[in-house]
Design an enzyme around this catalytic site. Structure first.
Site: not given
Ligand SMILES: Cc1ncc(COP(=O)(O)O)c(C=O)c1O
Length: 379
Positions: A49, A174
């Site tokens: 992780r 974005d």
């Protein structure tokens, strides 16, 4: 030495494996790593992780192709957005979002972030005065999509970056629709780039992922802390698939653009089409800005149909090569009805889209076949 885009896409972060010489970075499908002593992880790897070599390769490549200091890869585009939002904003902060954005982004702000005390204002990204008016003393982020999904509006990134920084906020862009091959927002003054790597970056409709790319190493470190603390990471196999996709991003994008231009020619002269949205059209209101900040105009095309919603839905259901499906940016062409599909969550909001709108993700098939398929579906 600075390398060109395609060289970076193929080599950045992807040196042959030190032990075996494997030319392609291995898929490190492991959750944990043997340590050389207590508290002595080898080369910093202790748990996947926190970090994983395959994800590192993808992150280094993404940073290189976007011209950023650092990139982080997530489980999806929305996981990237959520992590960014929670890393950089606190209750009481305000965000300016586009009034024409991916429906899921709108839902994240309106249905999730708002509950945690983050307010938002939707503004027309083509209107600098509207963005200026939307910024408040509490505005932490100005969030742009350009081109927007699905109406292909164009925001002037460098002008809005200046305005955002004057008001001491950060500019997030974005870049999913353009991809780093066609547009590099960080070079135009943006602070953070967001990607749904599910789309053009991955390019083959076989993997869901997201990424953030940062101009500033300090902001990147703050978000990296949250990436580990919140855990929405990109898995090793997904990272590997995405890296494989990036290698061909440049050649794919050129072909997406070639094919989209031909489809636009076909649609603009079709009697059943009332409006075509494509920033490459000289009459598109954002054409000049798009020509300034984009290499070409992309593979996404939207159009409105004479005959309203039912006529639009009929076309979506009648194509054979254009697959009726959500998502975009893969090698295969897709067709969808945004009002009932990708943007259904924006119904009744300022982001509602016209009911007679059809969106195409133009793939890289033989373009005559694509024109023939649309022509038959519209006859
Ligand atoms: C422009 C844009 N941004 C973000 C997203 C969200 O990405 P994901 O579906 O990978 O979570 C999408 C998805 O369609 C998108 O089109």
């Amino acid at each position: 030495m600075t390398y060109g885009f395609e060289t970076l896409a193929i080599h950045a972060g992807q040196a042959p494996d030190k032990r075996t010489g494997a030319v392609i970075p291995p898929i490190f499908q492991t959750s944990t790593y043997q340590q050389d002593g207590v508290g002595k992880p080898r080369e910093g790897y202790e748990y996947s992780r926190s970090s994983n070599p395959t994800r590192d390769a993808l992150q280094d490549c993404l940073a290189a192709v976007e011209g950023g200091r650092r990139a982080l890869a997530f489980a999806s585009g929305l996981a990237a957005e959520d992590t960014l939002l929670r890393a950089l904003c606190a209750p009481g902060d305000h965000v300016v979002i586009p009034d024409d954005a991916y429906g899921g982004t709108y839902r994240l702000f309106s249905k999730v972030a708002e509950r945690w005390g983050i307010s938002w204002t939707a503004a027309d990204v083509t209107d600098i005065d509207a963005i200026r008016a939307a910024i408040t003393p509490h505005t932490r982020l100005v969030w742009l999509e350009t081109p927007t999904n699905p109406l292909l509006n164009i925001a002037d990134i460098s002008t809005i970056a200046t305005l955002t920084h004057e008001r001491e906020a950060l500019l997030v862009v974005d870049n999913t629709f353009a991809s780093p091959y066609l547009q590099q927002p960080l070079s135009l003054g943006a602070d953070v780039v967001v990607h749904s790597t599910t789309k053009y970056v991955g390019g083959h409709s076989d993997v869901v992922g997201g990424a953030l790319v940062f101009a500033d190493a300090e902001i990147a470190r703050e978000v990296e802390f949250h990436q580990n603390a919140m855990g929405a990471i990109n898995g090793p196999f997904d990272a590997w698939l995405t890296l494989r996709g990036i290698k061909t991003l440049g050649v794919r994008m050129d072909r997406h653009c070639d094919n989209a231009e031909r489809i636009v020619d076909f649609l603009t002269s079709h009697a059943k089409v009332s409006q075509v949205y494509y920033p490459g059209l000289v009459e598109h209101p954002g054409h000049e800005v798009a020509a300034k900040q984009m290499r070409r105009f992309g593979g996404m095309v939207s159009f409105r149909v004479v005959g309203g919603e039912s006529a639009a839905i009929k076309i979506c259901e009648r194509t054979k090569l254009f697959v009726l499906a959500e998502s975009l940016g893969g090698v295969e062409s897709l067709i969808e009805h945004p009002g009932r599909m990708t943007h259904a969550s924006a119904a009744g909001s300022p982001l509602e889209v016209p009911a007679d709108l059809v969106r195409l993700s133009v793939g890289i098939e033989s373009v005559d076949d694509l024109v023939g398929d649309l022509s038959a579906a519209m006859s």
